[in-house]
Design a protein around this motif. Structure first.
Motif, PDB file in Angstrom:
ATOM      1  N   SER A   1      -9.220   5.585   6.911  1.00  0.00           N
ATOM      2  CA  SER A   1      -8.299   4.520   6.503  1.00  0.00           C
ATOM      3  C   SER A   1      -8.421   3.309   7.422  1.00  0.00           C
ATOM      4  O   SER A   1      -8.412   2.160   6.966  1.00  0.00           O
ATOM      5  CB  SER A   1      -6.856   5.040   6.509  1.00  0.00           C
ATOM      6  OG  SER A   1      -5.964   4.043   6.081  1.00  0.00           O
TER       7      SER A   1
ATOM      8  N   GLN B   1      -2.458   0.040   8.206  1.00  0.00           N
ATOM      9  CA  GLN B   1      -2.740   0.936   7.084  1.00  0.00           C
ATOM     10  C   GLN B   1      -2.946   2.374   7.548  1.00  0.00           C
ATOM     11  O   GLN B   1      -2.682   3.324   6.798  1.00  0.00           O
ATOM     12  CB  GLN B   1      -3.954   0.435   6.304  1.00  0.00           C
ATOM     13  CG  GLN B   1      -3.754  -0.915   5.631  1.00  0.00           C
ATOM     14  CD  GLN B   1      -2.563  -0.930   4.683  1.00  0.00           C
ATOM     15  OE1 GLN B   1      -2.226   0.075   4.068  1.00  0.00           O
ATOM     16  NE2 GLN B   1      -1.909  -2.082   4.576  1.00  0.00           N
ATOM     17  N   THR B   2      -3.408   2.551   8.773  1.00  0.00           N
ATOM     18  CA  THR B   2      -3.500   3.903   9.341  1.00  0.00           C
ATOM     19  C   THR B   2      -2.109   4.498   9.477  1.00  0.00           C
ATOM     20  O   THR B   2      -1.886   5.678   9.174  1.00  0.00           O
ATOM     21  CB  THR B   2      -4.193   3.865  10.718  1.00  0.00           C
ATOM     22  OG1 THR B   2      -5.486   3.275  10.572  1.00  0.00           O
ATOM     23  CG2 THR B   2      -4.341   5.262  11.296  1.00  0.00           C
TER      24      THR B   2
ATOM     25  N   ALA C   1      -6.021   1.477  -0.738  1.00  0.00           N
ATOM     26  CA  ALA C   1      -5.231   0.741   0.248  1.00  0.00           C
ATOM     27  C   ALA C   1      -5.918  -0.522   0.792  1.00  0.00           C
ATOM     28  O   ALA C   1      -5.229  -1.510   1.091  1.00  0.00           O
ATOM     29  CB  ALA C   1      -4.832   1.653   1.401  1.00  0.00           C
TER      30      ALA C   1
ATOM     31  N   ARG D   1       0.915   4.464  -2.456  1.00  0.00           N
ATOM     32  CA  ARG D   1       0.695   5.801  -1.900  1.00  0.00           C
ATOM     33  C   ARG D   1       1.853   6.739  -2.200  1.00  0.00           C
ATOM     34  O   ARG D   1       1.663   7.882  -2.604  1.00  0.00           O
ATOM     35  CB  ARG D   1       0.551   5.710  -0.375  1.00  0.00           C
ATOM     36  CG  ARG D   1      -0.815   5.311   0.145  1.00  0.00           C
ATOM     37  CD  ARG D   1      -0.862   5.573   1.643  1.00  0.00           C
ATOM     38  NE  ARG D   1      -2.147   5.215   2.213  1.00  0.00           N
ATOM     39  CZ  ARG D   1      -2.365   4.140   2.951  1.00  0.00           C
ATOM     40  NH1 ARG D   1      -1.380   3.307   3.208  1.00  0.00           N
ATOM     41  NH2 ARG D   1      -3.566   3.881   3.451  1.00  0.00           N
TER      42      ARG D   1
ATOM     43  N   ASN E   1      -2.124  10.558   0.263  1.00  0.00           N
ATOM     44  CA  ASN E   1      -2.278   9.465   1.237  1.00  0.00           C
ATOM     45  C   ASN E   1      -3.439   8.525   0.920  1.00  0.00           C
ATOM     46  O   ASN E   1      -3.537   7.449   1.498  1.00  0.00           O
ATOM     47  CB  ASN E   1      -2.401  10.011   2.667  1.00  0.00           C
ATOM     48  CG  ASN E   1      -3.624  10.882   2.865  1.00  0.00           C
ATOM     49  OD1 ASN E   1      -4.747  10.494   2.551  1.00  0.00           O
ATOM     50  ND2 ASN E   1      -3.410  12.079   3.426  1.00  0.00           N
ATOM     51  N   GLU E   2      -4.352   8.916   0.032  1.00  0.00           N
ATOM     52  CA  GLU E   2      -5.435   8.054  -0.464  1.00  0.00           C
ATOM     53  C   GLU E   2      -6.401   7.581   0.621  1.00  0.00           C
ATOM     54  O   GLU E   2      -7.162   6.635   0.406  1.00  0.00           O
ATOM     55  CB  GLU E   2      -4.866   6.834  -1.202  1.00  0.00           C
ATOM     56  CG  GLU E   2      -4.021   7.187  -2.407  1.00  0.00           C
ATOM     57  CD  GLU E   2      -3.354   5.975  -3.028  1.00  0.00           C
ATOM     58  OE1 GLU E   2      -3.790   4.843  -2.760  1.00  0.00           O
ATOM     59  OE2 GLU E   2      -2.388   6.161  -3.782  1.00  0.00           O
ATOM     60  N   ALA E   3      -6.388   8.203   1.801  1.00  0.00           N
ATOM     61  CA  ALA E   3      -7.271   7.767   2.887  1.00  0.00           C
ATOM     62  C   ALA E   3      -8.729   7.907   2.489  1.00  0.00           C
ATOM     63  O   ALA E   3      -9.181   8.987   2.140  1.00  0.00           O
ATOM     64  CB  ALA E   3      -6.989   8.586   4.148  1.00  0.00           C
TER      65      ALA E   3
ATOM     66  N   SER F   1      -9.814  -0.358   5.879  1.00  0.00           N
ATOM     67  CA  SER F   1      -8.855  -1.466   5.866  1.00  0.00           C
ATOM     68  C   SER F   1      -9.273  -2.597   6.805  1.00  0.00           C
ATOM     69  O   SER F   1      -9.034  -3.772   6.516  1.00  0.00           O
ATOM     70  CB  SER F   1      -7.457  -0.953   6.233  1.00  0.00           C
ATOM     71  OG  SER F   1      -6.975  -0.071   5.239  1.00  0.00           O
TER      72      SER F   1
ATOM     73  N   VAL G   1      -0.845   6.028   6.259  1.00  0.00           N
ATOM     74  CA  VAL G   1      -1.258   7.407   5.976  1.00  0.00           C
ATOM     75  C   VAL G   1      -0.273   8.383   6.605  1.00  0.00           C
ATOM     76  O   VAL G   1       0.158   9.360   5.981  1.00  0.00           O
ATOM     77  CB  VAL G   1      -2.683   7.670   6.514  1.00  0.00           C
ATOM     78  CG1 VAL G   1      -3.052   9.145   6.372  1.00  0.00           C
ATOM     79  CG2 VAL G   1      -3.695   6.801   5.788  1.00  0.00           C
TER      80      VAL G   1
ATOM     81  N   SER H   1       0.824  -1.210   0.000  1.00  0.00           N
ATOM     82  CA  SER H   1       0.000   0.000   0.000  1.00  0.00           C
ATOM     83  C   SER H   1       0.857   1.258   0.000  1.00  0.00           C
ATOM     84  O   SER H   1       0.534   2.244  -0.669  1.00  0.00           O
ATOM     85  CB  SER H   1      -0.944   0.003   1.208  1.00  0.00           C
ATOM     86  OG  SER H   1      -0.222   0.057   2.416  1.00  0.00           O
TER      87      SER H   1
END
Length: 476
Positions: free
Chosen positions: A113, A299-300, A280, A78, A273-275, A117, A303, A74
């Motif tokens: 995120s 995954q947090t 992701a 990112r 960051n794509e949150a 996830s 970010v 991921s």
């Protein structure tokens, strides 16, 4: 005809990114943050600890992808050229204050995120390499709307798997040409060969390569940024003052004031960051873990790594060097000028190498997002083979050509993709919150949390989680 299409796409993107998406991402990010009791802040130590966990056992053996490998897949997607060029553009157009809003959107978006996830882990499915999943999978299982999952799969496959990969190869070829004088076609051929060698090996090879490239790439870049920070340490307080004053319009000498700073910082932060975007979670679902929340937390952290670490490193070099005051320099050129002014001429070549590493890692990370969604639409080896050929072709085409409408269409597709994902998790986010409560309860008991179908309500039909050993007793 093309002109009309370009105007339509540009106008639609302006509405999507300037109004609808920003509101959805901020409002839902804040909502999830409150509902999770600020999980992205109170459990940050646990996030770092989980990076060291290997793949959990299935039966008597370990299989699939580890938490760290999923994190790297991921992060590979990112962390791309946006972290170097995108931050520079944000500062050029929005002023130093854009950096503050970039930080803020990362802190807020981390809540989204975590939710997306964790849900990807709960609703993942088995495949020959271990597991796969993502928004398309939880849209189908949790909401029962397969056609919407198919629409999402098509959007993310075109956007990330094809168009964004051509964007990355385009940036690589220009950077290598400018720094070393290598013909763009030669760079394109090299990139295509490298891409083919990796993507035809499946998710495990993607994971292995990402596991190597991402840490080296990130650490090297941050070390150089730290050198610039230490060299200009006495100027650090004034830079922070500049960021905060410009963010609230107290000093709008650079950029377009508070409005421009806010818009550019938020947009560049979201792109980076794509949150909440739904990308992701596709990587999160591959991990073999004992509890879904483990990958939600990992995954947090991704970010934070992307925005608070890599993007901040770029911002620090640009602001401390004062290069943002130079007229005519923007994008990657501004980042190159900033570093070169601090370390000498080799800074230009270093940024070119970083661009190569950042962008190529994005190519293989983006590829996987398309692969798992192709398999959602139709699990057929012929479809997957055709997709791999298409990805390789787009890498080559992107290295030697650039058509603006293609990039604008990708922004449009990504915006639509984000709306579908955010709308979906807004309807069934509570499963992620319930899983978090279960995880926290077990941690307080001194246990390594383990998840079962009966750990929370409403997931009896999920594929990859068993009932607890005492489930029958509970039923009685």
């Amino acid at each position: 005809m093309i002109g009309i299409l370009e105007q339509f796409v540009a106008a639609t993107n302006n509405i999507l990114w300037s109004y609808i998406l920003i509101v959805m991402l901020i409002v839902l990010g804040l909502y999830f943050t409150v509902k999770s009791r600020f999980v992205q802040f109170r459990m940050i130590v646990e996030m770092v600890r989980l990076l060291g966990e290997g793949a959990a056992k299935i039966g008597n053996k370990k299989t699939g992808v580890s938490s760290f490998q999923a994190f790297c897949i991921s992060t590979a997607s990112r962390v791309g050229t946006g972290n170097l060029a995108g931050v520079a553009i944000a500062i050029t157009l929005g002023g130093p204050g854009a950096v503050f809003w970039m930080w803020l959107i990362a802190l807020i978006g981390a809540g989204s995120s975590f939710v997306e996830s964790t849900l990807a882990q709960i609703y993942k499915v088995k495949d020959e390499n271990g597991f796969r999943g993502g928004p398309a999978y939880y849209i189908e299982q949790a909401l029962g709307i397969r056609w919407l999952g198919v629409v999402f799969s098509i959007l993310i496959t075109i956007t990330f798997g094809l168009v964004f990969n051509s964007v990355q190869s385009n940036t690589i070829s220009f950077a290598v040409e400018n720094a070393f004088g290598v013909d763009r076609a030669v760079t394109g051929i090299l990139l295509t060969v490298m891409t083919v060698a990796i993507i035809f090996g499946g998710v495990k090879r993607v994971a292995k390569v990402s596991e190597i490239i991402v840490p080296i790439m990130a650490v090297s870049y941050v070390i150089v940024a730290l050198f610039v920070i230490i060299k200009n340490f006495s100027s650090l307080p004034s830079v922070f003052a500049l960021i905060f004053s410009n963010a609230f319009g107290l000093n709008s000498m650079f950029g377009g004031g508070v409005g421009a700073a806010m818009m550019m910082g938020i947009k560049r932060g979201l792109f980076s960051n794509e949150a909440g975007m739904g990308s992701a979670p596709n990587a999160a679902a591959t991990a073999t873990v004992s509890h879904p929340v483990k990958q939600g937390l990992i995954q947090t952290l991704g970010v934070f790594t992307d925005t608070l670490l890599i993007c901040s490193a770029t911002a620090a070099m640009i602001l401390l060097s004062g290069a943002y005051k130079t007229t005519g320099a923007e994008g990657i050129q501004l980042t190159q000028n900033a570093l070169s002014s601090q370390v000498g001429a080799w800074g230009n070549s270093f940024i070119a190498v970083c661009i190569f590493m950042f962008a190529f890692s994005s190519v293989i990370g983006n590829y996987y997002y398309g692969e798992t969604n192709i398999e959602f639409i139709k699990a057929d080896r012929k479809w997957l083979f055709a997709y791999r050929i298409a990805v390789s072709s787009m890498v080559m085409v992107g290295a030697i050509a650039k058509i603006q409408i293609v990039w604008d269409m990708a922004d449009l597709f990504m915006g639509l993709m984000a709306i579908i994902n955010l709308g979906s998790i807004a309807f069934h986010y509570k499963k992620a919150i319930d899983a978090l409560d279960d995880y926290t309860r077990q941690k307080k008991m001194g246990l390594d949390p383990v998840f079962y179908k009966d750990s929370i309500e409403g997931i009896d039909d999920v594929e990859c989680w068993n009932y607890s050993p005492d489930y029958n007793k509970k039923a009685v």
